[in-house]
Design a protein around this motif. Structure first.
Motif, PDB file in Angstrom:
ATOM      1  N   LYS A  89      -0.910 -24.478 -22.907  1.00 27.17           N
ATOM      2  CA  LYS A  89      -1.214 -25.865 -22.568  1.00 27.17           C
ATOM      3  C   LYS A  89      -2.329 -25.844 -21.519  1.00 27.17           C
ATOM      4  CE  LYS A  89       1.939 -27.735 -25.146  1.00 27.17           C
ATOM      5  NZ  LYS A  89       1.993 -26.526 -25.997  1.00 27.17           N
ATOM      6  N   THR A  90      -3.557 -25.975 -21.981  1.00 27.75           N
ATOM      7  CA  THR A  90      -4.691 -25.939 -21.056  1.00 27.75           C
ATOM      8  C   THR A  90      -4.600 -27.098 -20.068  1.00 27.75           C
ATOM      9  OG1 THR A  90      -6.094 -24.868 -22.693  1.00 27.75           O
ATOM     10  CG2 THR A  90      -7.212 -26.013 -20.880  1.00 27.75           C
ATOM     11  N   ASN A  91      -4.865 -26.800 -18.809  1.00 27.09           N
ATOM     12  CA  ASN A  91      -4.761 -27.799 -17.751  1.00 27.09           C
ATOM     13  C   ASN A  91      -5.660 -29.007 -18.018  1.00 27.09           C
ATOM     14  OD1 ASN A  91      -2.868 -26.450 -16.240  1.00 27.09           O
ATOM     15  ND2 ASN A  91      -4.328 -25.530 -14.827  1.00 27.09           N
ATOM     16  N   GLY A  92      -5.423 -30.054 -17.246  1.00 26.49           N
ATOM     17  CA  GLY A  92      -6.251 -31.251 -17.340  1.00 26.49           C
ATOM     18  C   GLY A  92      -6.417 -31.900 -15.978  1.00 26.49           C
ATOM     19  N   ALA A 148      -5.952 -35.100 -18.235  1.00 26.07           N
ATOM     20  CA  ALA A 148      -4.530 -34.765 -18.172  1.00 26.07           C
ATOM     21  C   ALA A 148      -3.694 -35.670 -19.070  1.00 26.07           C
ATOM     22  CB  ALA A 148      -4.031 -34.860 -16.727  1.00 26.07           C
ATOM     23  N   THR A 203      -3.174 -33.630 -22.008  1.00 23.49           N
ATOM     24  CA  THR A 203      -2.352 -32.448 -21.714  1.00 23.49           C
ATOM     25  C   THR A 203      -0.871 -32.804 -21.685  1.00 23.49           C
ATOM     26  OG1 THR A 203      -4.178 -31.645 -20.327  1.00 23.49           O
ATOM     27  CG2 THR A 203      -2.090 -30.479 -20.171  1.00 23.49           C
ATOM     28  N   ARG A 241       0.617 -33.400 -25.036  1.00 24.19           N
ATOM     29  CA  ARG A 241       0.916 -32.160 -25.769  1.00 24.19           C
ATOM     30  C   ARG A 241       2.217 -31.539 -25.267  1.00 24.19           C
ATOM     31  NH1 ARG A 241      -4.862 -31.885 -25.846  1.00 24.19           N
ATOM     32  NH2 ARG A 241      -4.963 -30.853 -23.827  1.00 24.19           N
ATOM     33  N   TYR A 242       2.398 -31.505 -23.945  1.00 23.70           N
ATOM     34  CA  TYR A 242       3.678 -31.035 -23.404  1.00 23.70           C
ATOM     35  C   TYR A 242       4.825 -31.890 -23.958  1.00 23.70           C
ATOM     36  CZ  TYR A 242       2.132 -27.894 -19.551  1.00 23.70           C
ATOM     37  OH  TYR A 242       1.640 -26.870 -18.799  1.00 23.70           O
TER      38      TYR A 242
END
Length: 796
Positions: free
Chosen positions: A445-448, A775, A778, A781-782
């Motif tokens: 999960k790439t940060n945002g 974010a 992001t 997605r989480y």
């Protein structure tokens, strides 16, 4: 919300009278700010109450984000923006002859974090509320922040960050939700009739955990989530002297106490258990008000472990299910794993937190018993299939330590890194054995970041230009910025873009002048590196680049003017990092006072870096330095913030830099240096020889020698210390190896600067691609892939 200027003025005057029994005009700026915050808090109070009631009424699954750091920054402007009343309120303030900027500046910066970890956590809470996700924060209400940084003779000096000296207007004390947290003593396990064990505590120390709630206001959603911070207080009637009270209150007194000694490490451990236990207890209590069967917990609750600090959530949830709910081990373990998830934020083995078993057992005896059983069952389950050697390496107890990252992986159903490279390297290195055991748990999960803060609030000139060019849809869906690509070669737009950037640079120049007494040229390239001071982030490489430019200018070379801007704090006990700070300030003294480079090379190291200072620096940056050794930075978020405000990135192929480059285009960044694979190979075969690199490059040789030959006054001890690390200890982070390619990439940016149309085109490419790193995306997605907490207002 619907609000008129007239109504706001009426509300504001009434608040001033209520709080201070005086007319608005007679109040100090601080009091005027407090009255304004009081009004704004009232504007969202109903939505806050309705949000909580709605979650309960609909039995909405909720996410609880556990983090030892949160860095929300100033909330007045953010709350006004998210409520949709910023323009109305500012118009009212102007009508009252009050300056909005002055009132915004009166708000303190909450001292609740150190760097990217805490800012990410706050960005996620903002994003969850803005996309309509049921998300809450859980952390510590530190009385003092990390520290207030000052420079004295170029050295970092740490002063107490007394951010709660004035009342914090955005918090609400909830003493009716307080819980008891137990430390120390002895735990006796007595069999119950049903076969479970009852934990009986003897001589335990009880601490009262009191929650303070802060509203997280969603952007135009009427959704208001909660950040809950816990303060440690004596249980009424239990602490009988000042020493006992002090032992309790010190738990939440300061962020990151010095852990270079046993006393400091014990305090850190107490802090971590305190907020984890309080948070988990609070969650279970709330759940039981709505539901009778705790077996349903994973259907209604997700708990996320942000880095290893809250990893004790695994043990604490097990303790409650076993001891208080009388579940069997298998029942409790299934619930725990299904409820918890974990984000790893580091590739450095030394940063994977662990605790000596005797210390842990003495301070948290019941949790240690649970940890022993987790370890026993883990070994029993996997040794026969995978072998004793691998299981020994991956077990939560090993080498006399309780290894928190391993515990977090074993006790969670999902584990993620924070950039594609980082997630892959986790599987190949620090968590390799656990990946072998649990491959399905691992994901990326790439940060945002929050463009609302960094563009809409901090970069008003750019936000206004984007509105004029695209309309306002980009404010809700930043991927609309992709439309800017059509403007990449439009002279009129590029001229306006340059003017917006220059306006921000003039503003930062004023901050530098006021802070340092240094007059800088806003038409120079503003070259920025802002992040925690650590050897792997390689501020030293940036300094060497400055010294290379200094020598070239002194030799008569003609280069575009640059202003190098630093912001960074070093941990108080991190001697080497503090030596680099002294070096940066010494180099600043050297170049800023040398008439041979006047107006062509300047260095500004702004003290006490934090969210509010970042809001001044980031919009003004032309170059973003993201120069960590490849394979060391998990993701980075300053890289995304600077990209979103129009800086070009000078970077290694590390962390999220790789994904940013892929999004903006291969020519959008100035890349350099060894790859992560090349670094790993050199480390494996021990083929790197720093002294040989130093001897072979005359420019590098001369730059390094400046640290010890008297060229830079004031570093008689720091210079040799740094050179010793580079040459005698073989340059752990490959600064010398990457020097030549770093300088080459930097010089390419010099050349590009002298072609304004091409520079502008690459800025536009970066702006256009930046929206996907919001974010908002992001957390969605989480929510879909890890937490099963879905957005009500998705940005799809």
């Amino acid at each position: 919300m619907s609000l008129t200027t007239t109504q706001f003025i009426k509300d504001y005057r009434a608040a001033a009278l209520t709080l201070f029994a005086d007319q608005l005009e007679n109040l100090s700026v601080r009091q005027q700010y407090a009255a304004l915050a009081f009004v704004v808090k009232g504007y969202y109070a109903t939505d806050w109450a309705k949000t909580k009631a709605d979650y309960d009424a609909r039995q909405q699954k909720q996410l609880y984000y556990f983090s030892i750091e949160f860095m929300p920054g100033q909330l007045l402007g953010s709350n006004l923006l998210n409520l949709g009343i910023k323009t109305v309120v500012e118009a009212g303030l102007h009508r009252l002859t009050l300056d909005p900027a002055t009132l915004y500046a009166a708000e303190g910066d909450p001292g609740l974090g150190n760097g990217g970890l805490g800012r990410l956590a706050s960005a996620f809470l903002d994003a969850m509320a803005s996309v309509g996700m049921a998300g809450n924060g859980n952390g510590i209400r530190y009385q003092y922040g990390l520290f207030e940084q000052r420079f004295v003779d170029g050295y970092q000096v740490e002063l107490p960050d007394d951010w709660l000296r004035d009342p914090y207007m955005w918090e609400t004390r909830k003493e009716n939700r307080a819980v008891i947290v137990k430390f120390g003593g002895q735990v006796e396990l007595r069999p119950r009739r049903n076969g479970s064990l009852q934990a009986i505590y003897h001589n335990a120390e009880d601490v009262l955990a009191v929650p303070y709630d802060i509203a997280m206001v969603g952007y135009h959603t009427k959704r208001v989530n909660t950040l809950r911070l816990w303060a440690a207080e004596p249980v009424p009637g239990r602490a009988h002297n000042l020493a006992e009270k002090s032992r309790v209150t010190e738990i939440t007194q300061i962020l990151y106490p010095d852990d270079s000694n046993t006393t400091g490490r014990e305090l850190r451990l107490r802090q971590e258990y305190f907020f984890v236990s309080a948070g988990v207890q609070s969650i279970i209590t709330h759940f039981k008000r709505q539901h009778e069967d705790l077996h349903l917990l994973p259907q209604f609750v997700a708990i996320h472990i942000n880095d290893t600090h809250p990893a004790m959530a695994v043990l604490e949830l097990m303790r409650i299910l076993l001891d208080e709910e009388q579940m069997t081990w298998d029942e409790a373990w299934a619930i725990t794993v299904a409820t918890l998830s974990y984000t790893n934020h580091t590739l450095m083995t030394e940063a994977l937190e662990s605790w000596p078993e005797p210390m842990f057992a003495g301070l948290l005896p019941r949790l240690y018993q649970v940890a022993q059983e987790v370890d026993r069952r883990f070994r029993a389950t996997y040794t026969k299939r995978y072998g004793e050697l691998l299981v020994n390496r991956a077990a939560p107890l090993g080498d006399g330590q309780l290894r928190m990252a391993y515990l977090a992986v074993i006790g969670s159903h999902a584990v993620n890194g924070v950039a594609k490279l980082h997630s892959e390297l986790l599987k190949d290195s620090v968590l390799k054995d656990l990946y072998t055991l649990f491959p399905a748990r691992f994901n990326n999960k790439t940060n945002g970041i929050t463009p609302r803060r960094w563009v809409q609030l901090a970069d008003q000139p750019l936000a206004d230009l984007l509105d004029q060019t695209l309309g306002q849809d980009w404010r809700r869906d930043p991927r609309q910025l992709e439309q800017l690509r059509a403007k990449a070669t439009t002279p009129q737009f590029l001229t306006a873009l340059h003017a917006a950037k220059r306006q921000n640079k003039v503003a930062l120049a004023a901050v530098i002048q006021a802070t340092l007494g240094l007059t800088v040229n806003p038409d120079a390239i503003f070259d920025v590196q802002i992040k925690r001071l650590h050897a792997y982030k390689r501020q030293l490489l940036h300094v060497f680049g400055i010294l290379e430019a200094y020598r070239a200018l002194k030799a008569g070379e003609d280069r575009p003017a640059r202003v190098h801007v630093f912001g960074a704090k070093a941990a108080p006990s991190y001697r080497y990092a503090k030596a680099v700070i002294k070096l940066i300030n010494a180099v600043a003294d050297l170049v800023n006072h040398d008439p041979d480079v006047a107006g062509r090379l300047q260095v500004a190291f702004l003290p006490n870096y934090g969210v509010t200072l970042a809001e001044h620096i980031i919009p003004a940056a032309d170059i973003s330095e993201q120069i960590s050794l490849a394979g060391t930075e998990a993701s980075g978020t300053s890289n995304m913030k600077l990209m979103a405000t129009g800086a070009l990135t000078l970077a290694t192929l590390d962390g999220a830099n790789i994904e940013m480059r892929a999004a903006a285009g291969p020519a959008s960044m100035a890349m350099f240096g060894l790859t992560a694979e090349e670094v790993a190979q050199k480390q494996r075969d021990h083929s790197y020889n720093a002294r040989a690199v130093y001897e072979a490059d005359p420019v590098l040789h001369a730059v390094v020698d400046m640290l010890t030959d008297g060229s830079i006054p004031g570093i008689a001890s720091e210079g040799p210390e740094i050179v010793t690390e580079l040459l005698d200890y073989n340059d752990t982070y490959f600064v010398l190896a990457d020097f030549q390619s770093y300088v080459t990439a930097s010089r390419q940016l010099d050349q590009l600067w002298q072609a304004p149309a091409e520079w502008g085109k690459r800025v536009v490419e970066n702006l256009a691609a930046s929206g996907q790193f919001s974010a908002d995306f992001t957390v969605q997605r989480y929510g879909r892939e890890v937490w099963n907490v879905l957005p009500e207002h998705p940005v799809d």
